[in-house]
Design a protein around this motif. Structure first.
Motif, short mmCIF file in Angstrom:
data_model
loop_
_atom_site.label_atom_id
_atom_site.label_comp_id
_atom_site.label_asym_id
_atom_site.label_seq_id
_atom_site.Cartn_x
_atom_site.Cartn_y
_atom_site.Cartn_z
N ASN A 23 14.35 6.85 -20.36
CA ASN A 23 13.00 6.48 -19.96
C ASN A 23 13.03 5.26 -19.08
N LYS A 36 6.42 19.67 -9.22
CA LYS A 36 5.68 19.07 -10.34
C LYS A 36 5.40 20.14 -11.40
N GLU A 85 6.49 20.01 -15.28
CA GLU A 85 5.59 20.14 -16.43
C GLU A 85 6.01 21.31 -17.32
N GLU A 97 13.59 13.88 -12.05
CA GLU A 97 12.68 13.94 -13.18
C GLU A 97 12.87 15.23 -13.96
N ALA A 149 17.09 17.27 -19.83
CA ALA A 149 18.09 16.65 -20.69
C ALA A 149 17.43 16.14 -21.97
N ARG A 190 3.10 13.61 -27.36
CA ARG A 190 2.01 14.41 -26.81
C ARG A 190 0.82 14.45 -27.74
N HIS A 204 -3.82 16.49 -10.37
CA HIS A 204 -2.91 17.45 -10.95
C HIS A 204 -3.58 18.06 -12.17
N TRP A 205 -2.83 18.82 -12.93
CA TRP A 205 -3.40 19.55 -14.04
C TRP A 205 -4.16 18.62 -14.99
N TRP A 236 -5.16 18.00 -18.70
CA TRP A 236 -4.61 18.44 -19.99
C TRP A 236 -5.57 18.28 -21.14
N TYR A 244 -1.14 13.42 -21.60
CA TYR A 244 -1.40 14.73 -22.18
C TYR A 244 -2.54 14.72 -23.19
#
Lengths: 818, 388
Positions: A709, A745, A749, A791, A797, B16, B274-275, B277, B352
């Motif tokens: 991170n 992207k 996701e 990313e 991973a 999440r 973007h999406w 959620w 999210y």
């Protein structure tokens, strides 16, 4: 001696006097000599008056020699001799004259004597004549006065006879229909009869005449009412009736009624032309009649039999219709107006009728009458114009309107204060505006049709993104389509402008009306036609973005791209070109505020932007969908060791390439950041760190595996936030970047929602490396693609149960083999 | 009128799942479930001290697996449900379970360092599994809104299972099921139990469609096909207007529906890049709508025109006039315009989940994938405009 001298002197002076008188008689001028040589006192001057012969002799003797004396003497003698002869001649001549004068006088004396006698005789004769004449005139005096009296009686009798014969004469006139003569006869007698009406006999005559005239008036009225007679007859009738003291108002009414009936008949004829064609208005038979202008069905026939309208099979075109309207209705109307004015206004102004305010009354009536008829005429014309829907040939309509308008000018000349021409102009204006509106509609439907054609053209040879081969065959297709689309739209606009321009042509009467000079050009044409059309293009383009957004691809992406380029072209040049063209053609003077070019351009640009964004979105979505399906439908935990790049990745690269080709056909390359030397060979930094992570994890951070991170977060801290569905610029690189961003992207996701096994991770590594190898060239900033791919691998991973990454060299081998 | 700065809390793991502790109405408390494949997952209990602007956290271990969904019982503060993945025999399965928090989870841990609590976390007490051998993977568990904590619905693949919890929630039995039939492999992705109609309705999302279900007959009552251009990610019912429903999805849009007329959305927002959620109505003031998106943004919108208070609150419009707004009288008459109140950019990864606090209607939390929880408040200006 003194005495002698004196007498000599006296004699001499007397001699001189006589001499002078003679000289005067003979007209010799004594002055002549004296003037030349003053009278010399020299006694030696032989010609002088004081000549003294002795002195002269002495002098000669003293001075001259003998010979000279001799010569002098001979000369003297000669002179004396010649003088003598001269004197003799003179005397003789004078004598002769005297003799003849005496004879003449004697003869005259005799003649006069005779004449005197005759004169005496004459005077006596004259006296006698005078005497006789006096006596004759005296005798004739009486008879003369009698004759004068008799001739007076004669004329009177003749007048009386006229009066007595008047009834009969009138009767005869009526019989012969010589109404004019009858009326003038009656007018002559009317005053007399009126004056002597107290006498019974005259009264009788007057009554008779009255009766006859009554009959005549009746007859005239009848004729007037029958209406079969021509306008000329009619006006004659009216004139006579006016002279017969008919009430003018009634006559006006009747006249107008009569004329009105006939005009209404015309109008009904016109109306009949509209009505039958109204229901099947779609018939385009007008085209046939436009070329050969058949004589309009003879007006008389149409008038006579309005019950049988001309067979509606051949619908008259508007020009013919207007022609007919003008020829029949407007010209008759003008005729009526002219004769009416002649009769009731002009004529009455001079006569005794003027006093009764007849002209004013008559004009008022006429005004109402004309307005009434014109209203009906206009309503018919408007209905006819409304039927004129086809926009094919505008010149016909314009010519018809021109004719319509031109003929109404005649009315305005006849009736200066009338509203009719103004209302006619209004109709023309309405028709023009309506026509412009129709043109706008036609343009819009043309545009939509063209788009449909483009759609078909796009669909037919399979121009879509389905594979690189398809993309290649499309090359050339898109630009051609774009140029043909834009050219055909422009042509259409131009032809419409040309058509509309007819309204303002110089030879059209209404083109110099202020409306057509100003408002029509700026508002109707510029705003309502051109600007509206451009707006329509933008708006319909925007609708493509909105409506198809949900269903995802009901509009082919290529069309979006094409329209976007079209709108952009409009923004850069076409709009200003069209507007300049319009302004030039129509010499638009902007009285009212008009939409400036910049606003339209901004709208077009906005539309272009929206379309391009939408294109990116749609294309991105297509690729995203492939990636998403590929991630979602696979069991990543139990997958086998990767041997190949997955087919879907190849497909993604192929599609991206063909999109790149497609966009490249319409948009410029655009700028991109410099590539590093080994763009395709770069390894994934995050991935490598995640590879190392298990080694360090145990000792470094026992409970919190934050390093992955951390790295990516540090990366994020220093890189700008990536807006995925953001606006793109008008160039290929930006478009491609947008599409790739969206795709990657999505990939990211989707990966985050799955759990991976060891080989799952390795497969993603291979896939990402493959994408890396091929996608970097499309994007403006390769770091962006690297970052997103990092990313993805990093997230994978993270989501991996057994994160044992594949060796970079193996990945490269697999990718190069694929 | 300065707004308080957002309060940020970082989790060690990716996360999440977020929910407010529904039964708690005094303290501002959120529950966060983490996702980690390698370590024991945790449930963080986040307490927010409004006055001091301080966060207190407690950690409970959730050893069963990584948490995808979390739900708190509306009746019992200590009871919660999670949906989690667990791996067995190299297969990943999703399960749903009802848990009870240990009763002394917060003793003496209020101000300790995170290390301490991380070292000695207590473990959740298992009440019962909401698993049925006949069905597969659970997507989410829904508590009956404002209920007594006895009924939950779990969405499992293409089934909606209505469970009755008995014996203090230690036993769960399926009372009825609804099954979505159709071509292909249909899966419920998300659902929402309507608080209206006596809690007899459920809305579910699968793929691009939203469906309404009557829980009494377990039959479909409406269906919004193609509610979004792509996947529907979340749903929420307007707490005050019974027919109004908000949805969001991968087409970056937030849509508002009147379920009586599903042909067209009542309103559509496209603010995210973007999406989207998560979409959440504020529990008290339904004009406030919170949306979270993977563009790392959280957006608070003021949807006045379709709220239950389209003209503002109809109390004391005179008082408005001494506020800073110049045209108070107009505002009462005309519907206010919908607008984005603010965009929160504290997150650096995809967000999210977002939730309103159950205790303070002006406070909300959002959770991004990198484990960052951000607590924000509605801007004061707007708050006072709504209240006054």
């Amino acid at each position: 001696m003194d005495m002698e001298v004196e007498t000599a002197e006296a004699g001499a002076s007397r001699k001189r006097r006589v001499h002078g008188m003679l000289k005067m008689y003979y007209g010799m001028n004594e002055e002549g000599k004296t003037a030349d040589q003053p009278e010399s006192m020299d006694p030696c001057d032989i010609n002088g008056p004081h000549f003294d012969p002795d002195v002269y002799l002495n002098k000669l003797r003293r001075e001259c020699s003998l010979s000279e004396l001799m010569d002098q003497e001979s000369c003297m003698v000669k002179q004396i001799r010649s003088l003598d002869s001269d004197m003799q001649t003179l005397v003789y001549e004078n004598y002769n004259k005297f003799i003849s004068a005496t004879d003449t006088i004697r003869k005259m004396k005799n003649d006069f004597k005779k004449m005197e006698d005759e004169m005496d005789c004459l005077s006596t004769n004259m006296a006698a004549i005078t005497e006789f004449s006096a006596s004759i005139s005296g005798t004739l005096q009486d008879q003369h006065t009698q004759i004068t009296k008799l001739s007076g009686v004669h004329t009177l009798l003749r007048k009386l006879q006229f009066l007595f014969e008047l009834p009969a004469r009138l009767n005869k006139c009526v019989e012969l229909q010589a109404y004019g003569q009858a009326v003038s006869s009656h007018r002559r007698a009317r005053c007399v009869l009126q004056q002597y009406s107290h006498l019974p006999s005259f009264k009788g005559i007057q009554d008779d005449c009255h009766l006859i005239m009554e009959k005549l008036a009746q007859e005239l009225r009848q004729r007037f009412r029958d209406g079969g007679s021509s306008a000329k007859d009619l006006s004659e009738c009216v004139e006579l009736l006016l002279q017969l003291d008919e009430p003018a108002e009634e006559l006006c009414d009747k006249f107008l009624n009569h004329a009105g009936a006939r005009l209404h008949l015309d109008l009904t004829g016109l109306e009949a032309e509209i009505r039958p064609s109204a229901p099947p208005s779609s018939s385009s038979s007008s085209s046939s009649s436009s070329s050969s202008r058949p004589p309009p069905p003879s007006p008389s026939a149409a008038d006579a039999s309005p019950k049988s309208p001309p067979p509606s099979a051949a619908k008259t075109d508007i020009l013919e219709f207007m022609d007919r309207g003008c020829n029949e209705f407007v010209s008759s109307l003008c005729l009526v107006v002219t004769s009416y004015q002649e009769l009731f206004v002009t004529h009455a102004q001079t006569g005794e009728l003027a006093s009764k305010n007849i002209p004013q009354m008559a004009s008022g009536k006429l005004q109402g009458f004309v307005d009434d008829l014109a209203a009906r005429y206009f309503s018919i014309v408007e209905r006819r114009i409304q039927e004129e829907r086809g926009v094919g040939d505008n010149s016909l309509l314009v010519r018809a309107l021109d004719r319509f308008h031109r003929r109404l000018q005649a009315v305005s000349k006849l009736l200066p204060g009338s509203q009719v021409p103004a209302r006619g102009t209004e109709i023309v204006i309405r028709a023009a505006t309506e026509r412009v509106r129709q043109y706008l509609q036609a343009l819009q439907s043309f545009y939509l049709d063209t788009l449909t054609d483009v759609r078909q053209a796009l669909a037919a040879p399979r121009l879509s993104v389905a594979g690189g081969a398809g993309g290649l065959t499309a090359s050339g297709g898109l630009p051609d389509l774009l140029s043909s689309l834009s050219a055909s739209i422009l042509n259409q606009i131009k032809s419409v402008l040309a058509s509309v321009h007819l309204f303002t042509a110089k030879d059209i009467t209404f083109s110099n009306k202020p409306y057509f000079k100003g408002e029509f050009c700026s508002q109707a044409v510029r705003e309502n036609l051109v600007v509206s059309f451009v707006r329509f293009i933008c708006q319909s383009s925007r609708q493509f973005c909105e409506s198809s957004g949900d269903k995802g691809g009901s509009t082919p992406p290529a069309l979006l791209l094409l329209l976007s380029r079209l709108c952009l072209d409009y923004e850069t040049s076409t709009i200003s070109y069209i507007l300049t063209l319009t302004d030039e053609q129509f010499l638009v003077q902007h009285h009212s505020p008009v939409t400036p070019v910049t606003v339209l351009c901004a709208e077009a640009r906005e539309a272009a932007q929206k379309l391009l964004n939408h294109y990116v979105k749609v294309q991105g979505l297509i690729i995203s969908q492939m990636l998403r399906k590929s991630v979602e439908t696979r069991d990543w935990v139990n997958t086998i060791e990767p041997r190949n790049v997955r087919a879907v990745m190849k497909r993604v690269v192929e599609d991206t390439t063909s999109i790149d080709v497609q966009v490249g056909l319409l948009y410029e390359e655009g700028v991109r950041k410099a590539h590093s030397s080994d763009s395709s060979k770069r390894t994934f930094s995050v991935y490598s760190s995640s590879r190392q992570q298990p080694r360090y994890a145990a000792s470094y951070t026992p409970s919190a595996p934050m390093d992955t991170n951390l790295l990516s977060n540090i990366h994020k801290l220093f890189s700008e936030r990536i807006d995925i569905f953001s606006s793109v610029e008008f160039n290929k690189v930006s478009v491609m970047t947008g599409i790739i961003k969206i795709s990657l992207k999505t990939f990211l996701e989707c990966v985050r929602l799955r759990t991976f096994g060891r080989y799952g991770l390795q497969q993603i590594q291979v896939d990402c490396h493959y994408l890396q190898m091929y996608l970097w060239r499309f994007v403006s900033d390769e770091n962006l693609a690297h970052f997103l791919l990092d990313e993805i691998v990093g997230s994978t991973a993270h989501r991996c149960l057994d994160p044992a990454p594949m060796e970079q060299s193996v990945i490269e081998v697999i990718c190069e083999r694929g | 009128m300065e707004d308080d700065a957002p309060v940020i809390y970082g989790l060690e793991f990716q996360a999440r799942a977020l929910t407010a502790q529904t039964a708690e109405t005094d303290a501002i408390r959120f529950l966060v479930g983490t996702q980690s494949l390698k370590f024991d997952n945790q449930i963080h209990i986040i307490d927010f001290d409004d006055e001091n602007n301080i966060i207190n956290k407690n950690v409970l271990l959730h050893q069963a697996g990584e948490i995808w969904n979390i739900g708190a019982s509306p009746a019992d503060k200590a009871v919660l449900t999670t949906c989690y993945n667990k791996t067995c025999d190299s297969r990943v399965v999703s399960c749903a379970t009802v848990w009870r928090m240990p009763c002394d989870w917060d003793t003496g841990s209020s101000h300790e360092s995170p290390d301490d609590s991380a070292h000695n976390p207590q473990t959740l007490e298992l009440l019962c599994h909401l698993n049925d051998s006949a069905h597969g993977n659970a997507a989410c568990v829904l508590w009956e809104p404002m209920g007594d904590g006895k009924r939950v619905i779990s969405l499992v693949d293409n089934h909606a299972l209505l469970w009755d919890l008995q014996e203090s929630s230690t036993q769960a039995t399926v009372s009825s099921t609804a099954t979505l039939e159709g071509k292909g492999q249909l899966r419920f992705t998300v659902g929402k139990w309507s608080p209206h109609h006596n809690c007899s309705q459920l809305a579910t999302a699968n793929d691009m469609a939203i469906r309404g279900w009557d829980l009494r007959t377990m039959s479909q009552i409406y269906c919004i096909e193609n509610a979004h251009g792509q996947l529907v990610r979340d749903l929420d019912f307007n707490p005050n207007r019974q027919y109004y429903l908000a949805s969001c999805g991968d087409d970056c849009k937030v849509r508002f529906w009147d379920v009586r007329n599903v042909q067209e959305p009542v309103k559509s927002l496209e603010e995210h890049s973007h999406w989207v959620w998560s979409v959440r109505y504020n529990h008290s003031h339904d004009q406030l709508v919170l949306t979270a998106s993977s563009d790392s943004r959280l957006i608070l919108s003021n949807m006045v025109s379709i709220s239950s208070e389209p003209f503002g609150q109809l109390v004391d419009d005179e008082e408005l006039s001494d506020g800073e707004d110049a045209q108070p009288s107009d505002k009462i008459k005309e519907p206010l315009t919908d607008s984005v109140v603010s965009t929160y950019e504290e997150h650096e990864d995809s967000v999210y989940a977002a939730e309103w606090s159950s205790a303070d209607p002006w406070l909300f939390a959002s959770l991004s994938y990198d484990g960052r929880l951000v607590i924000n408040r509605v801007p004061r200006a707007l708050k006072y405009r709504i209240l006054l």
